[in-house]
Design a protein around this motif. Sequence first.
Motif, PDB file in Angstrom:
ATOM      1  N   LYS A 110       6.463  13.159   3.072  1.00 57.90           N
ATOM      2  CA  LYS A 110       5.296  13.569   3.860  1.00 57.90           C
ATOM      3  C   LYS A 110       4.744  14.892   3.364  1.00 57.90           C
ATOM      4  O   LYS A 110       3.548  15.099   3.290  1.00 57.90           O
ATOM      5  N   SER A 111       5.655  15.803   3.010  1.00 59.03           N
ATOM      6  CA  SER A 111       5.174  17.142   2.650  1.00 59.03           C
ATOM      7  C   SER A 111       4.735  17.249   1.194  1.00 59.03           C
ATOM      8  O   SER A 111       3.908  18.086   0.865  1.00 59.03           O
ATOM      9  N   ARG A 112       5.251  16.397   0.298  1.00 64.92           N
ATOM     10  CA  ARG A 112       4.845  16.566  -1.104  1.00 64.92           C
ATOM     11  C   ARG A 112       3.530  15.859  -1.415  1.00 64.92           C
ATOM     12  O   ARG A 112       2.777  16.268  -2.269  1.00 64.92           O
ATOM     13  N   GLN A 113       3.264  14.763  -0.686  1.00 66.74           N
ATOM     14  CA  GLN A 113       2.004  14.025  -0.838  1.00 66.74           C
ATOM     15  C   GLN A 113       1.569  13.796  -2.287  1.00 66.74           C
ATOM     16  O   GLN A 113       0.478  14.205  -2.677  1.00 66.74           O
ATOM     17  N   ARG A 114       2.437  13.160  -3.049  1.00 63.40           N
ATOM     18  CA  ARG A 114       2.017  12.693  -4.367  1.00 63.40           C
ATOM     19  C   ARG A 114       1.097  11.503  -4.170  1.00 63.40           C
ATOM     20  O   ARG A 114       1.012  10.943  -3.071  1.00 63.40           O
ATOM     21  N   GLU A 115       0.452  11.096  -5.241  1.00 60.12           N
ATOM     22  CA  GLU A 115      -0.563  10.057  -5.123  1.00 60.12           C
ATOM     23  C   GLU A 115      -0.038   8.787  -4.423  1.00 60.12           C
ATOM     24  O   GLU A 115      -0.716   8.192  -3.599  1.00 60.12           O
ATOM     25  N   ASP A 116       1.206   8.390  -4.797  1.00 56.38           N
ATOM     26  CA  ASP A 116       1.751   7.145  -4.242  1.00 56.38           C
ATOM     27  C   ASP A 116       2.572   7.384  -2.971  1.00 56.38           C
ATOM     28  O   ASP A 116       3.285   6.499  -2.510  1.00 56.38           O
ATOM     29  N   ASP A 117       2.521   8.596  -2.417  1.00 61.60           N
ATOM     30  CA  ASP A 117       3.311   8.907  -1.234  1.00 61.60           C
ATOM     31  C   ASP A 117       2.556   8.576   0.045  1.00 61.60           C
ATOM     32  O   ASP A 117       1.373   8.290   0.027  1.00 61.60           O
ATOM     33  N   THR A 118       3.281   8.643   1.150  1.00 60.88           N
ATOM     34  CA  THR A 118       2.703   8.225   2.414  1.00 60.88           C
ATOM     35  C   THR A 118       3.138   9.158   3.539  1.00 60.88           C
ATOM     36  O   THR A 118       4.186   9.791   3.463  1.00 60.88           O
ATOM     37  N   THR A 119       2.308   9.248   4.559  1.00 60.02           N
ATOM     38  CA  THR A 119       2.723   9.994   5.743  1.00 60.02           C
ATOM     39  C   THR A 119       3.010   9.007   6.873  1.00 60.02           C
ATOM     40  O   THR A 119       3.254   9.389   8.009  1.00 60.02           O
ATOM     41  N   GLU A 156       8.809   0.312   4.175  1.00 61.75           N
ATOM     42  CA  GLU A 156       8.472  -0.820   3.292  1.00 61.75           C
ATOM     43  C   GLU A 156       8.782  -0.505   1.829  1.00 61.75           C
ATOM     44  O   GLU A 156       9.249  -1.360   1.086  1.00 61.75           O
ATOM     45  N   ARG A 157       8.469   0.742   1.446  1.00 60.36           N
ATOM     46  CA  ARG A 157       8.716   1.144   0.056  1.00 60.36           C
ATOM     47  C   ARG A 157      10.223   1.165  -0.230  1.00 60.36           C
ATOM     48  O   ARG A 157      10.671   0.696  -1.272  1.00 60.36           O
ATOM     49  N   ASP A 158      10.996   1.716   0.705  1.00 58.70           N
ATOM     50  CA  ASP A 158      12.464   1.640   0.591  1.00 58.70           C
ATOM     51  C   ASP A 158      12.881   0.180   0.420  1.00 58.70           C
ATOM     52  O   ASP A 158      13.681  -0.161  -0.444  1.00 58.70           O
ATOM     53  N   GLN A 159      12.329  -0.679   1.292  1.00 59.84           N
ATOM     54  CA  GLN A 159      12.747  -2.077   1.301  1.00 59.84           C
ATOM     55  C   GLN A 159      12.455  -2.762  -0.028  1.00 59.84           C
ATOM     56  O   GLN A 159      13.251  -3.571  -0.505  1.00 59.84           O
ATOM     57  N   ARG A 160      11.318  -2.417  -0.634  1.00 58.42           N
ATOM     58  CA  ARG A 160      10.966  -3.005  -1.926  1.00 58.42           C
ATOM     59  C   ARG A 160      12.019  -2.648  -2.969  1.00 58.42           C
ATOM     60  O   ARG A 160      12.450  -3.500  -3.744  1.00 58.42           O
ATOM     61  N   GLU A 161      12.441  -1.390  -2.960  1.00 60.95           N
ATOM     62  CA  GLU A 161      13.485  -0.958  -3.899  1.00 60.95           C
ATOM     63  C   GLU A 161      14.805  -1.677  -3.587  1.00 60.95           C
ATOM     64  O   GLU A 161      15.509  -2.118  -4.497  1.00 60.95           O
ATOM     65  N   LEU A 162      15.103  -1.779  -2.294  1.00 55.56           N
ATOM     66  CA  LEU A 162      16.367  -2.413  -1.897  1.00 55.56           C
ATOM     67  C   LEU A 162      16.370  -3.890  -2.248  1.00 55.56           C
ATOM     68  O   LEU A 162      17.409  -4.457  -2.604  1.00 55.56           O
ATOM     69  N   GLU A 204       6.110   3.544   8.568  1.00 54.95           N
ATOM     70  CA  GLU A 204       6.276   2.113   8.266  1.00 54.95           C
ATOM     71  C   GLU A 204       6.102   1.839   6.774  1.00 54.95           C
ATOM     72  O   GLU A 204       6.813   1.006   6.203  1.00 54.95           O
ATOM     73  N   ILE A 205       5.151   2.529   6.146  1.00 51.65           N
ATOM     74  CA  ILE A 205       4.939   2.345   4.711  1.00 51.65           C
ATOM     75  C   ILE A 205       6.136   2.896   3.942  1.00 51.65           C
ATOM     76  O   ILE A 205       6.586   2.312   2.956  1.00 51.65           O
ATOM     77  N   PHE A 206       6.685   4.008   4.429  1.00 51.99           N
ATOM     78  CA  PHE A 206       7.898   4.571   3.826  1.00 51.99           C
ATOM     79  C   PHE A 206       9.042   3.554   3.874  1.00 51.99           C
ATOM     80  O   PHE A 206       9.727   3.309   2.873  1.00 51.99           O
ATOM     81  N   PRO A 220      13.256   6.633  -2.878  1.00 48.40           N
ATOM     82  CA  PRO A 220      12.147   7.591  -2.938  1.00 48.40           C
ATOM     83  C   PRO A 220      12.394   8.831  -2.072  1.00 48.40           C
ATOM     84  O   PRO A 220      12.864   8.719  -0.940  1.00 48.40           O
ATOM     85  N   GLY A 221      12.116   9.983  -2.644  1.00 48.46           N
ATOM     86  CA  GLY A 221      12.292  11.233  -1.898  1.00 48.46           C
ATOM     87  C   GLY A 221      13.694  11.808  -1.968  1.00 48.46           C
ATOM     88  O   GLY A 221      13.976  12.835  -1.354  1.00 48.46           O
TER      89      GLY A 221
END
Lengths: 179, 179
Positions: B120-129, B136-142, B132-134, B10-11
């Motif tokens: 952080k700067s694009r803030q799409r609906e499923d994005d996060t600032t 976790e999201r990487d980890q889910r993909e991995l 830790e959530i970032f 992501p990103g």
Amino acid sequence: MKIMGISGLPGSGKGLVSEIALQKGAMVISMGDIIRKEAKKRGESTKETAQNLRKEHGQYIVAELTIKEIKEILKEGFDKSIIVEGIRSPFEVDLFKENFDNFIILSVFANPKLRFERIKSRQREDDTTDYEIFVERDQRELDFGIGVVISLSDKMIINESDLESYEKEIREFFEEYDI
Amino acid sequence: MKIMGISGLPGSGKGLVSEIALQKGAMVISMGDIIRKEAKKRGESTKETAQNLRKEHGQYIVAELTIKEIKEILKEGFDKSIIVEGIRSPFEVDLFKENFDNFIILSVFANPKLRFERIKSRQREDDTTDYEIFVERDQRELDFGIGVVISLSDKMIINESDLESYEKEIREFFEEYDI
């Protein structure tokens, strides 16, 4: 001055990074050498020692021994960069990051077709001209988690064109990251 | 004309690859859209359908449905390139390679620090600032195996400098690989 790890699948061209680092006065520590040293002490094969060390002291013992060695080197006053070869798992990366501020991972990428061509033509002792063995060797590294390490690298260099531009990129990286 | 997959955490900037592909007349198929379409049919949430589809038809059902859809599109005479978004596991890649000659994976890489800044700067609906959530999201993909897919890509583009040079690299890749 930095402490950093190099990652990349077989045939990607990690060796040149270490070579240039050595030219710049950096120290290169191979996690494989740490096992080989211990194997010699024990009078075992490298493979036996790798397995026994993990059985006796847990999965991250080689990273732990490497970290211990680096700390001793730093205590003796070594003030240039230290490059760690052979980091393959994200848990090892975490251990290094916990122990050394600003620890970074550089990965070298080349596509599988090109890596296989290189390995076929260099024919080092542990290399193969057999595609299936090449794929198995990739898979062994990937099973350790090297794909995660590569994907989460702090810096990636693509090594798919000529040697001169690859060397230039490595030197630029060393300047930029103060290695 | 080629069939290819895009990979990247992501990103990293996969979106621009699809955008440029569309401009060139290619078709972009998202594995996520295939789930969303099925969810609408069933009157379930996307998450429920993703889980149910796999329970009912096995782990690779979404890839299989995507392959079926591509085959129908080809049968209808579509003769430009087809780009598949959302391939995350090496088993999915194998399925696509088995079904389509010359199927290739393009990966986009950016280091985690930069990817987090972008998200952080694009803030799409499923994005996060939240970092830790970032992670976790990487980890889910991995966990799906995307690290393996990225490491074994046929082509890698690094997207860490300005947008113009990134766009230039994508266009060069499209020319070189006949996309």
